[in-house]
Design a protein around this motif. Structure first.
Motif, PDB file in Angstrom:
ATOM      1  N   PHE A  94       0.829  -1.202   0.000  1.00 46.93           N
ATOM      2  CA  PHE A  94       0.000   0.000   0.000  1.00 46.93           C
ATOM      3  C   PHE A  94       0.868   1.258   0.000  1.00 46.93           C
ATOM      4  O   PHE A  94       0.634   2.192  -0.774  1.00 46.93           O
ATOM      5  N   LEU A  95       1.887   1.292   0.857  1.00 44.70           N
ATOM      6  CA  LEU A  95       2.762   2.464   0.934  1.00 44.70           C
ATOM      7  C   LEU A  95       3.543   2.669  -0.362  1.00 44.70           C
ATOM      8  O   LEU A  95       3.739   3.802  -0.816  1.00 44.70           O
ATOM      9  N   MET A  96       3.976   1.572  -1.001  1.00 45.32           N
ATOM     10  CA  MET A  96       4.686   1.691  -2.278  1.00 45.32           C
ATOM     11  C   MET A  96       3.755   2.198  -3.375  1.00 45.32           C
ATOM     12  O   MET A  96       4.141   3.051  -4.175  1.00 45.32           O
ATOM     13  N   GLU A  97       2.533   1.688  -3.406  1.00 44.16           N
ATOM     14  CA  GLU A  97       1.574   2.139  -4.420  1.00 44.16           C
ATOM     15  C   GLU A  97       1.300   3.629  -4.248  1.00 44.16           C
ATOM     16  O   GLU A  97       1.239   4.383  -5.216  1.00 44.16           O
ATOM     17  N   LYS A  98       1.182   4.067  -3.021  1.00 42.97           N
ATOM     18  CA  LYS A  98       0.944   5.478  -2.725  1.00 42.97           C
ATOM     19  C   LYS A  98       2.140   6.324  -3.191  1.00 42.97           C
ATOM     20  O   LYS A  98       1.969   7.386  -3.793  1.00 42.97           O
ATOM     21  N   CYS A  99       3.340   5.832  -2.945  1.00 41.31           N
ATOM     22  CA  CYS A  99       4.563   6.522  -3.374  1.00 41.31           C
ATOM     23  C   CYS A  99       4.628   6.609  -4.897  1.00 41.31           C
ATOM     24  O   CYS A  99       4.909   7.670  -5.460  1.00 41.31           O
ATOM     25  N   VAL A 100       4.358   5.499  -5.559  1.00 42.19           N
ATOM     26  CA  VAL A 100       4.405   5.464  -7.032  1.00 42.19           C
ATOM     27  C   VAL A 100       3.402   6.450  -7.616  1.00 42.19           C
ATOM     28  O   VAL A 100       3.720   7.209  -8.533  1.00 42.19           O
ATOM     29  N   ARG A 101       2.195   6.477  -7.079  1.00 39.23           N
ATOM     30  CA  ARG A 101       1.171   7.403  -7.588  1.00 39.23           C
ATOM     31  C   ARG A 101       1.597   8.862  -7.459  1.00 39.23           C
ATOM     32  O   ARG A 101       1.294   9.673  -8.323  1.00 39.23           O
ATOM     33  N   LYS A 102       2.307   9.181  -6.375  1.00 35.14           N
ATOM     34  CA  LYS A 102       2.764  10.561  -6.189  1.00 35.14           C
ATOM     35  C   LYS A 102       3.768  10.975  -7.266  1.00 35.14           C
ATOM     36  O   LYS A 102       3.875  12.147  -7.588  1.00 35.14           O
ATOM     37  N   LEU A 103       4.483  10.000  -7.799  1.00 36.56           N
ATOM     38  CA  LEU A 103       5.506  10.298  -8.804  1.00 36.56           C
ATOM     39  C   LEU A 103       4.978  10.276 -10.232  1.00 36.56           C
ATOM     40  O   LEU A 103       5.683  10.700 -11.152  1.00 36.56           O
ATOM     41  N   LEU A 104       3.776   9.768 -10.425  1.00 39.22           N
ATOM     42  CA  LEU A 104       3.218   9.705 -11.784  1.00 39.22           C
ATOM     43  C   LEU A 104       2.996  11.110 -12.339  1.00 39.22           C
ATOM     44  O   LEU A 104       2.583  12.009 -11.607  1.00 39.22           O
TER      45      LEU A 104
END
Length: 107
Positions: A94-104
């Motif tokens: 969940f935390l990685m998905e949240k991080c990835v979305r912030k960088l999109l």
């Protein structure tokens, strides 16, 4: 979510015990971009469903580590999302998905 991950939806639902009603509906249209919208903390079941999708899709390994080279988005460095320290594999996903979305990139 990367569309090809949805091929694992049924098996991940079975593995995690999550129901269709417990899975949030993504907005219609193009894949998500930019930071995630404010949303309540997801259930543990939903986090584990996400971890299952990401693992079966090859985006995280069996230890829950992000496979940055497997993210098919050119020009974005997701290395910072790889170094999330979390013992719970589901919460880590969940935390990685949240991080990835912030960088999109934003549309």
């Amino acid at each position: 979510m990367i569309p090809s991950l949805m091929q694992f939806k049924t098996i991940c639902m079975e593995e995690t015990g999550i129901t269709e009603d417990e899975i949030p509906r993504p907005p219609s249209g193009s894949p998500p971009s930019g930071p995630p919208p404010d949303r309540p903390e997801p259930s543990q079941k939903l986090k584990c469903f996400l971890a299952c999708l990401l693992e079966k899709g090859g985006l995280i390994n069996s230890s829950g580590d992000l496979q940055v080279d497997k993210i098919p988005i050119p020009g974005v460095d997701f290395t910072s999302c790889k170094n999330i320290e979390e013992s719970d594999k589901c919460n880590k996903a969940f935390l990685m998905e949240k991080c990835v979305r912030k960088l999109l990139p934003r549309p």
